[in-house]
Design a protein around this motif. Structure first.
Motif, PDB file in Angstrom:
ATOM      1  N   ASP A  76      35.720  35.134  39.712  1.00 24.83           N
ATOM      2  CA  ASP A  76      35.264  36.320  39.009  1.00 24.83           C
ATOM      3  C   ASP A  76      35.288  37.562  39.892  1.00 24.83           C
ATOM      4  OD1 ASP A  76      33.221  34.870  40.403  1.00 24.83           O
ATOM      5  OD2 ASP A  76      31.779  36.315  39.633  1.00 24.83           O
ATOM      6  N   GLN A  77      35.340  37.391  41.231  1.00 22.64           N
ATOM      7  CA  GLN A  77      35.385  38.530  42.138  1.00 22.64           C
ATOM      8  C   GLN A  77      36.806  39.013  42.421  1.00 22.64           C
ATOM      9  OE1 GLN A  77      33.321  37.400  45.718  1.00 22.64           O
ATOM     10  NE2 GLN A  77      31.287  37.516  44.771  1.00 22.64           N
ATOM     11  N   ARG A  78      37.819  38.217  42.068  1.00 21.33           N
ATOM     12  CA  ARG A  78      39.179  38.594  42.427  1.00 21.33           C
ATOM     13  C   ARG A  78      39.662  39.872  41.736  1.00 21.33           C
ATOM     14  NH1 ARG A  78      43.324  36.338  45.540  1.00 21.33           N
ATOM     15  NH2 ARG A  78      44.742  38.098  45.843  1.00 21.33           N
ATOM     16  N   ASN A 116      35.692  50.073  35.714  1.00 32.05           N
ATOM     17  CA  ASN A 116      34.784  49.091  36.303  1.00 32.05           C
ATOM     18  C   ASN A 116      33.606  49.850  36.897  1.00 32.05           C
ATOM     19  OD1 ASN A 116      33.574  47.183  38.214  1.00 32.05           O
ATOM     20  ND2 ASN A 116      35.306  45.894  37.616  1.00 32.05           N
ATOM     21  N   GLN A 255      24.691  33.219  31.342  1.00 31.77           N
ATOM     22  CA  GLN A 255      25.242  32.734  32.598  1.00 31.77           C
ATOM     23  C   GLN A 255      24.408  31.601  33.180  1.00 31.77           C
ATOM     24  OE1 GLN A 255      28.240  33.776  33.575  1.00 31.77           O
ATOM     25  NE2 GLN A 255      28.172  35.020  31.712  1.00 31.77           N
ATOM     26  N   GLU A 278      31.648  36.744  29.055  1.00 33.87           N
ATOM     27  CA  GLU A 278      32.337  37.402  30.166  1.00 33.87           C
ATOM     28  C   GLU A 278      31.438  37.393  31.397  1.00 33.87           C
ATOM     29  OE1 GLU A 278      35.120  39.174  32.339  1.00 33.87           O
ATOM     30  OE2 GLU A 278      35.439  38.765  30.212  1.00 33.87           O
ATOM     31  N   ARG A 279      32.014  37.074  32.566  1.00 35.55           N
ATOM     32  CA  ARG A 279      31.200  36.930  33.778  1.00 35.55           C
ATOM     33  C   ARG A 279      30.591  38.255  34.229  1.00 35.55           C
ATOM     34  NH1 ARG A 279      31.838  32.248  36.737  1.00 35.55           N
ATOM     35  NH2 ARG A 279      30.099  33.125  37.903  1.00 35.55           N
ATOM     36  N   ASP A 280      31.339  39.347  34.123  1.00 35.88           N
ATOM     37  CA  ASP A 280      30.838  40.647  34.548  1.00 35.88           C
ATOM     38  C   ASP A 280      30.027  41.265  33.420  1.00 35.88           C
ATOM     39  OD1 ASP A 280      30.925  43.679  34.973  1.00 35.88           O
ATOM     40  OD2 ASP A 280      31.737  42.930  36.869  1.00 35.88           O
ATOM     41  N   GLU A 283      31.532  44.654  31.903  1.00 36.90           N
ATOM     42  CA  GLU A 283      32.677  44.442  31.030  1.00 36.90           C
ATOM     43  C   GLU A 283      32.255  43.802  29.712  1.00 36.90           C
ATOM     44  OE1 GLU A 283      35.635  42.237  33.079  1.00 36.90           O
ATOM     45  OE2 GLU A 283      35.929  43.740  34.653  1.00 36.90           O
TER      46      GLU A 283
END
Length: 428
Positions: A76-78, A116, A255, A278-280, A283
């Motif tokens: 998720d950080q990429r 972002n 989460q 969604e992880r973020d 977003e």
């Protein structure tokens, strides 16, 4: 702090005299990622400089791969790392790029660029000081955004009174929260190391594998699972700020692997459960804002509940589900429809918890007709106007004890209910 080279910070192998500038830029890039939410320390900058000695620094793909191997901790950080890498090491005018991210822009015939918020906030905090201005303000830097006392004050602030910086800090506090709700025992049995029930079949199979020697018993016990949660969130004009905060709280629950279904309603009902996966969180909320058309509009609580009862109640309210109804109850349309649908929802749900931001007022009284229609059908009434109230809700759902109705002064003398309605015991 010096900027990268105008042509490219990684254009060619730097001479020995330029290595200190590369080291400063790598340290600056690590600080940028740390402010964007990465768990990095100064040791990562040292390891990156050592790793760059073993790759061709003139090739961007090798440098990107080396840095990502040391700084990225999950998939998720990429995307955030790639955006920060391209913006910092490729574009020398990253301050102008930052302003373009923060200001609205209209492009004819083309969709706007994906924004972002975490990267924009980190870049805003990383603006390099101009040459010749290295005073006390440029040397002071705090690694912790909030102290403990500041977090306590912020958790008690009303959502409607928060500024932009306080709102960002509140998002980080919610994001760092990992909720664990209560579990309930089911009728299903599962294998266990010990327990009150002996599993004869499993014990016999084990004895056969041990040449007929009955050496050890197998057991079974009742399995436990978390009951599902269903959130019905009002997004009308009077609830917009509170709804956004509750959405971030629901994202943290999602989460945490909670069984959660989320529906938004204003003038219509919208299922946003898939968007919250969604992880973020930024977003996820942006995707929801594009999906929902009636945000900050009118309110039709009765019609929205009718749609939920007809289309979604049987699919989402199984397994002793809890309904979280977040609304102020100010509905001026068909009150009879609202009473009917609340009674139907009461028959579907195991329990209903009403979160009303109006409870922040000490003199709140159930005088609105919509509030009077909802009150007889709920199991608990709580406030949802600040972060402390949301964390109190988390503690309430994590407890195994039955829910208690919140009593406010005006509710004790409530005589405006219809005679056919049953008044809760806590009001008498």
């Amino acid at each position: 702090m010096p900027r990268p080279h105008p042509d490219s910070a990684l254009a060619a192998t730097p001479p020995a005299s330029s290595l200190p500038m590369l080291a400063r830029n790598v340290a600056h890039f690590v600080r940028l990622l740390r402010d964007a939410g990465f768990a990095l320390s100064p040791a990562h900058a040292v390891d990156t400089l050592l790793a760059l000695q073993y790759v061709d620094i003139g090739r961007r793909d090798e440098v990107r791969a080396a840095m990502a191997a040391l700084m990225v901790n999950g998939p998720d950080q990429r995307p955030l790392f790639d955006a920060a890498f391209d913006l910092f090491w490729r574009d020398p005018d990253w301050e102008s790029k930052l302003r373009a991210l923060l200001l609205p822009r209209v492009d004819a015939g083309a969709p706007p660029p994906k924004r972002n918020n975490r990267l924009a906030d980190a870049l805003a905090a990383q603006r390099p000081p101009e040459s010749g201005q290295r005073g006390k303000e440029s040397t002071e830097r705090f690694t912790a955004p909030l102290t403990f006392s500041a977090q306590e004050r912020l958790a008690q602030r009303d959502f409607e009174t928060l500024g932009a910086e306080e709102w960002r800090a509140l998002q980080h506090m919610i994001r760092a929260r990992h909720a664990r709700l209560a579990t309930e025992r089911t009728r299903r049995l599962r294998a266990a190391a010990s327990g009150p029930r002996a599993d004869l079949r499993a014990s016999a199979r084990l004895a056969v594998r041990q040449q007929g020697e009955w050496l050890r018993w197998k057991y079974r016990r009742h399995a436990e699972r978390r009951p599902p949660l269903v959130l019905l969130l009002d997004i009308s004009g009077s609830m917009s700020q509170y709804s956004r905060a509750v959405l971030y709280f629901c994202h943290a629950l999602m989460q945490s692997r909670e069984r959660l279904s989320v529906f938004l309603f204003g003038t219509r009902l919208t299922n946003i459960t898939r968007s919250l996966r969604e992880r973020d969180p930024d977003e996820a909320v942006n995707a929801i804002a594009g999906q929902v058309r009636d945000w900050a509009g009118g309110t039709r609580i009765g019609a929205a509940l009718a749609t939920f009862n007809r289309q979604w109640a049987r699919r989402t309210l199984s397994g002793r589900a809890t309904v979280l109804l977040v609304t102020d109850g100010l509905d001026r349309e068909d009150i009879g429809l609202l009473e009917t649908e609340m009674a139907r929802l009461r028959r579907f749900a195991h329990r209903i918890v009403w979160l009303n931001p109006l409870l922040r007022y000490a003199g709140f009284a159930p005088q609105a007709r919509g509030v009077q229609a909802i009150l007889p059908h709920v199991d608990a009434l709580r406030s949802a106007h600040n972060l402390d109230s949301l964390f109190a809700l988390e503690s309430l759902l994590a407890a195994r004890e039955p829910l208690a109705m919140a009593v406010f002064p005006a509710a004790r003398g409530l005589k405006i209910m219809k005679d056919t309605k049953e008044t809760p015991q806590s009001w008498k």
